[in-house]
Structure formats: structure tokens, C-alpha cells
Write a protein that holds these residues in place. Structure first.
Motif, PDB file in Angstrom:
ATOM      1  N   VAL A 327      23.845  20.543 -50.728  1.00 57.44           N
ATOM      2  CA  VAL A 327      23.119  20.700 -50.087  1.00 57.44           C
ATOM      3  C   VAL A 327      22.542  18.892 -49.565  1.00 57.44           C
ATOM      4  CG1 VAL A 327      20.110  20.686 -49.846  1.00 57.44           C
ATOM      5  CG2 VAL A 327      21.581  22.582 -50.495  1.00 57.44           C
ATOM      6  N   ALA A 328      23.374  18.711 -49.150  1.00 58.51           N
ATOM      7  CA  ALA A 328      22.585  16.884 -48.651  1.00 58.51           C
ATOM      8  C   ALA A 328      22.201  16.260 -47.771  1.00 58.51           C
ATOM      9  CB  ALA A 328      24.706  16.294 -48.419  1.00 58.51           C
ATOM     10  N   ASP A 329      21.486  14.720 -47.974  1.00 56.25           N
ATOM     11  CA  ASP A 329      20.900  14.707 -46.819  1.00 56.25           C
ATOM     12  C   ASP A 329      21.857  13.272 -46.202  1.00 56.25           C
ATOM     13  OD1 ASP A 329      19.567  12.623 -45.343  1.00 56.25           O
ATOM     14  OD2 ASP A 329      17.695  12.645 -46.302  1.00 56.25           O
ATOM     15  N   ARG A 332      21.155   9.796 -46.869  1.00 51.29           N
ATOM     16  CA  ARG A 332      21.441   8.819 -48.444  1.00 51.29           C
ATOM     17  C   ARG A 332      22.685   8.745 -48.902  1.00 51.29           C
ATOM     18  NH1 ARG A 332      16.100   8.828 -50.525  1.00 51.29           N
ATOM     19  NH2 ARG A 332      14.757   9.807 -49.540  1.00 51.29           N
ATOM     20  N   GLY A 333      23.675   9.872 -47.895  1.00 52.71           N
ATOM     21  CA  GLY A 333      25.058  10.201 -48.855  1.00 52.71           C
ATOM     22  C   GLY A 333      25.785  10.308 -49.654  1.00 52.71           C
ATOM     23  N   GLY A 334      26.253   9.471 -50.581  1.00 53.27           N
ATOM     24  CA  GLY A 334      26.772  10.080 -51.997  1.00 53.27           C
ATOM     25  C   GLY A 334      27.486  11.230 -52.209  1.00 53.27           C
ATOM     26  N   ARG A 335      27.661  11.518 -53.411  1.00 57.20           N
ATOM     27  CA  ARG A 335      28.178  12.999 -54.058  1.00 57.20           C
ATOM     28  C   ARG A 335      27.777  13.951 -53.351  1.00 57.20           C
ATOM     29  NH1 ARG A 335      29.958  12.033 -60.169  1.00 57.20           N
ATOM     30  NH2 ARG A 335      27.727  11.380 -60.294  1.00 57.20           N
ATOM     31  N   ALA A 336      26.808  14.163 -53.033  1.00 60.73           N
ATOM     32  CA  ALA A 336      26.446  15.515 -52.752  1.00 60.73           C
ATOM     33  C   ALA A 336      27.022  15.683 -51.404  1.00 60.73           C
ATOM     34  CB  ALA A 336      24.787  15.374 -52.751  1.00 60.73           C
ATOM     35  N   PHE A 337      26.557  14.732 -50.150  1.00 57.81           N
ATOM     36  CA  PHE A 337      27.145  14.496 -48.833  1.00 57.81           C
ATOM     37  C   PHE A 337      29.030  14.675 -48.881  1.00 57.81           C
ATOM     38  CE2 PHE A 337      28.327  12.929 -45.055  1.00 57.81           C
ATOM     39  CZ  PHE A 337      27.681  13.601 -43.808  1.00 57.81           C
TER      40      PHE A 337
END
Lengths: 346, 346
Positions: A327-329, A332-337
Motif C-alpha cells: 500500500v502506498a501514496d 508521498r512516494g518513498g519506499r512504500a511506493f
């Protein structure tokens, strides 16, 4: 973004680069299209043009139509709306000036450009095109269900306006940054302006909806990805027909479910709540496997604009744990994305 | 059948009774529309007209346009097709004669009546209408999902052309014979000609598909039934968008699954088999409950035209046992069909 690797027969193809027209609107919320174009397609814009003393800017170089033509510009694109979607009289002289300078005009407004006599006349006089991105191209065929080569990713959603376009664009950009051969395939008017082409899926006659989606993402090399902008929701009682035709015709290998966790009810529809994300996953797999038996969910894209960074991180981690899927936004990006893109490509 | 109990705003409304035009075609299979009209709407036809020495008849009284007007006829309806869906030159004089005599013309052919200069001119000269039942009415709204009063039954199917129109017409007739207040709601061109109105759902723009179905079956008294002709199939990769918009907008209380047990593959689509009937039931319930949580299956309508009477009886009994729900062929009728109608009304 880069120009598509191929021009699509049967799809709209817009002249680029653009001069971005900001009109005389003071309120930035009326300039969403312009901000989207500046964010996703600044390399395909030569400059911007505000009139009537407006201070609005999306950060491009201010230019007259003649200066835009000298800089290689091919079309003026109307990047602002006003209530009612009309073309106010205060814009007409500038639009005529653009046509006289040698630019085509691209619009997604409700009113047809050609319905305004001064504009229609100037286009005819100069042999320029008036392109309405709400109008589907002619000659869209009935869908066949035939499996096409190449890979496809489709953004789906729990509702309209939950970030499907942004998610598809962000995934396309992430793929390009990884050196993957990929195209963003646009299905709505702003996406079409950004991509320089596409098909406005909501305006296609129902019998040809799946066929339009087939035309939009044609056969491609085995390693190529089409990242397709989604429309509507299977759980939206107004627009699910658009969503299902797009799903069947896109025959995605991977889909990403877009969701706004702060939204409690369907946008603009009384009495309809949002479906749980897992129900959207299940239904998309069940319906999507008709044209692609290997369809799978690549992850969930959350629009967390109404949460603080800490709240968003917590929510994303909790939902990813609960669902067992990234799951990611994408904003916001980052490692989740990154993990979401990894899982889409896995 | 009886005239609808109300005229629908936003739906096509055809002038009736008809003079049924049979052209000069010799092959009865090109006259399916005419046979359908003679079977289901003979009380709304004043007579038939064949030309060029054709011996084709659907059993109505032969009449000239002038005789039809004298008998109260309001429109000539083109009940035959020829390959390509064009209007041959050999028909033109008769169609002009009909307009001169005071009849409108109703057509479901691919070619527009108004595209033929002699016909367009005769219509204009006489102030008559040229009505193309492939063209949806203007002003169809976006769907709202709002629950409407009255009861609704929708015919769905495992594929196109499995008997959805016939099934809906037969159930409507059975309801009328039981004294139930009911309307047949047409969604395709032949159905629209039979009913004298309706909306060609496959020609509606996708964004308005559910809205069109909402217009088609408006609020009605609590005991009233709308029996709605189905289109396509949720499992047809070309046309499922039409089917889902119609399902959501119709918000049926009851649906009947139509199926041709002899058909092994989707009509005209390579590589797609027919779904099991129980999968259609399950998917229709899951998707249909969005706009009607009480949706249920009323039974299965088999098209057993390619079986002997004994084979058909055996097949119907076996499938009814297996599924635990009434199965019947409305063409064969009998107690099985009565049981199906009973279960729909239960």
C-alpha cells in the motif's frame, strides 16, 4: 514524460508541444488541468499565457502565441475551466490570435470550440484544427477479447476521483526511471492532454467501450508495459459500465486499486458507501479474468492528502499488513511506493 | 400486447399502429423483425405490404399505404433487412408513396433514412417523421442509483442472442394474462418496434448507460411490474459494459437467466466459451445488489429450438433439479413456464 513510443491508430493524437492557456481566472482550483500539465508534461509545454492582468502561473515561461510558435509550439491548450465550462468573451481575441499565429487549439471544455463563430472562422481562415478531447475518435471497433502481446497495468478504484490518473502517471514515471519501456495510456480529458493522445472512455458508445480499450493498448513487445488510466468504479451505480468495458478491453496483467481512506460515501451519489478495498480486488479479479486469466492485484494506492505524514504512514503500514499487499501514496512516494511498483513488476 | 400504461419522457415513442413493410426479399430469415412484430404486436399493425411480386407474408392483410392510412395506420415500419442494412433503390418509390400518403417511417437499418435524398425530401414535403430506432433519444441523464417504486424483472443471459427478448415478452404476456399490471420495456431495435418505444441501450454513450436504464423503467405503482429486455452478457468480452449499465440502472427485483444449451462458444467471438448458468446467477446477484440488495433469480429460460420435445423436457427437468430453481423454454410454454412465472412473482 516522454512521447509515446508509438502513435495509435483509432486514438486521439494531439499536436505538441503546447502553449498553456491560463485565461483570466484568479482561482487556482479552476486551473487543475494546467497544474497537471505543468507537473506531468512540462517538457511538452513551451510556455504559459495568462491574460487580463491575471497573476496565475504554473511556473512556465510567459509567452504570446507568436512567441510560442517561434519556440516550436504547435497548439494552445486550454488549461483552465470556469463554472459552466463555457468560453468567456474575454478569451476570444486571444484564441483567435493563437489561430492566426499558427497554433491549433485543444480544449476539454463542455462547449465546442467550433460553436463560437469568431473561433470557427479563424480556424478555417488559417487551416488550423480545433480539437475537443471530449470527442472520441471515429471508427472505434467492437471488442474481440483477443489476447494482445505486451504487459498492461490498469488503475481501478473504489470510486471516481480517488487518484487513478495520478497513480497511473506515477507508476509510469517510476517504470521509466527504471529503464522499462512503458507508455501511459490516457482515458480522460486531462490525461489525454498530458499524454498527447488517448480515448475519452466515458464518451464512447457502450457497444464499443471494450473495443475502444483494445485500440488504446495495442499489441506491443513482450517487455513493454502500457500503464492505463482508470475510470469510475465497478461499485459506482452511475459509471460502472465505463469501468467494466475498460477492464475487459484493457485485459490487464496487473491492477492497482486506488482509494481515498477519508471518503465515507460515493462522490455526488446519495446513499452509496465506498466498497472495501478487498471487495474491489475480488470483483476486479473475477471480472477481469474473462479477458486475462492471469490478472492479479499489484497493490493499493491511497490518496492520503487529508492526513498528516505520521497518520498516513501509520495507515499505510496497517493496511499493508492487514491486506498482505503493498500500500502506498504515490504523492508521498518513498519506499512504500517503490515496493508497490516492485510488486506490480514481480 | 397492450400499449404501455404510460409514455416515458426521455425514451423513444413510436407512432402506431403500423403498416408492416416486407420489401421485395424472398428469404424469410431476412424478415425476422416482421415476424416478431406479427407475433407480438399484431394488434398494433393494420396490415402488411410486400412489393416487386414478393410472396412473403407474415399473415396480416395486404395493404397499400393509402389503405393503411384509411385503416388508421400511423407509420410504415421496415420489417426486413438485407445484407449490409441498406435501403435498396427498389424500395424508394414505395417509401416515398408512404410519406405522401401520410405515414411516418420507422427503421432499424444501419443506413439513415434521411441520408437518401428522395426520402428526406418527401418527409420534409409532407411534414412526416423518419424515426431511426438505433438512435437514442436526447437528454439521457447520468444514473443516480436512487431506488424507484414498483417491481422490475430483467432478462439476462449467458451470451447475446439466446432469447432475452422473447423471454421478456413471454413473461410480460403471462403476467398480463394473470391480470397483473405490467409493461414490457424494450432495449433493442426489434423490441422497441414491438413495444412502440424504449431505448437502444447499445447505442447509448457509456457514461449515461445506467441513467438510460433508469429512465426506461421509472417510478411505478407498488404492484406494477416492468419486464425489461436484456442485452449482451456480463461474460461477453465485447458487450459486458452494456449489460452492467442496464443491470445497475434497471435495479431488478428478479432476473431470469437466458441460455442456449446447444451453444458451445460465444457468438462471433473466437476462444470464449459460455459461462455456466450458476456463474451468471452468482455474478448478477453480486453486481446487481449494488442498486437492489433484494435481487434474486426467478428462473432459467432455455432456448431448446435445436432439441426434440422429449430431449427438451428431459433437459429442462434435469437442470431444474440440479439448480433447484424453475427452468423452462418460453417458446414451448407449458407447466414448466408457468412455474417459472410463479417463482418470479413469489
Amino acid at each position: 514524460m516522454n512521447a509515446p513510443s508509438q502513435t495509435l491508430a483509432g486514438s486521439l493524437n494531439l499536436p505538441q508541444p503546447y502553449l498553456l492557456f491560463l485565461g483570466d481566472v484568479a482561482e487556482p482550483s479552476f486551473a487543475k488541468t494546467a497544474f497537471g500539465l505543468a507537473h506531468w508534461a512540462s517538457d511538452r509545454c513551451v510556455g504559459e499565457l495568462a491574460i487580463g492582468g491575471s497573476a496565475l502561473s504554473v511556473g512556465l515561461t510567459p509567452m504570446t502565441p507568436a512567441e510560442a510558435v517561434a519556440a516550436g509550439g504547435k497548439a494552445l491548450v486550454i488549461g483552465v475551466a470556469n463554472s459552466g465550462g463555457v468560453i468567456p468573451e474575454s478569451w476570444q481575441a486571444t484564441l483567435v490570435e493563437a489561430l492566426d499565429a499558427g497554433l491549433d487549439i485543444v480544449s476539454g471544455l463542455h462547449v465546442r470550440l467550433g460553436a463560437i463563430p469568431a473561433i470557427a472562422e479563424a480556424a478555417k481562415r488559417n487551416g488550423r484544427r480545433l480539437i475537443d478531447v471530449r470527442t472520441p475518435p471515429a471508427g472505434i471497433p467492437v471488442g474481440t477479447g483477443r489476447k494482445r502481446s505486451g504487459k498492461r497495468l490498469l488503475a481501478v478504484g473504489t470510486d471516481c476521483a480517488v487518484g487513478k490518473k495520478y497513480t497511473a502517471l506515477a507508476i509510469h514515471r517510476a517504470m521509466a526511471e527504471r529503464g522499462i519501456d512503458a507508455d501511459f495510456r490516457a482515458t480522460g480529458q486531462t490525461g489525454i492532454m498530458i499524454a498527447g493522445g488517448g480515448i475519452p472512455m466515458d464518451a464512447v458508445i457502450s457497444d464499443f467501450e471494450a473495443g475502444a480499450a483494445e485500440v488504446l493498448s495495442p499489441d506491443a513487445p513482450a517487455g513493454h508495459w502500457d500503464v492505463i488510466e482508470g475510470q469510475g468504479s465497478l461499485f459506482n451505480p452511475s459509471f460502472a459500465a465505463v469501468t467494466l468495458g475498460l477492464l475487459h478491453g484493457s485485459q490487464p496483467d496487473v491492477f492497482v486499486v486506488c482509494h481515498d481512506p477519508a471518503r465515507k460515501a460515493m462522490l455526488g451519489i446519495d446513499g452509496f458507501g465506498l466498497p472495501p478495498v478487498e471487495e474491489v480486488i475480488d470483483m476486479t479479479v473475477r471480472l477481469g479474468k474473462l479477458t486475462n486469466p492471469d490478472i492479479r492485484c499489484g497493490g493499493i494506492s491511497f490518496n492520503t492528502g487529508s492526513y498528516s505524514a505520521e497518520e498516513a504512514d501509520r495507515l499505510i503500514a496497517r493496511e499493508s499488513d492487514r491486506l498482505g499487499i503493498p500500500v502506498a501514496d504515490p504523492v508521498r512516494g518513498g519506499r512504500a511506493f517503490d515496493a508497490l511498483v516492485d510488486h506490480c513488476l514481480a
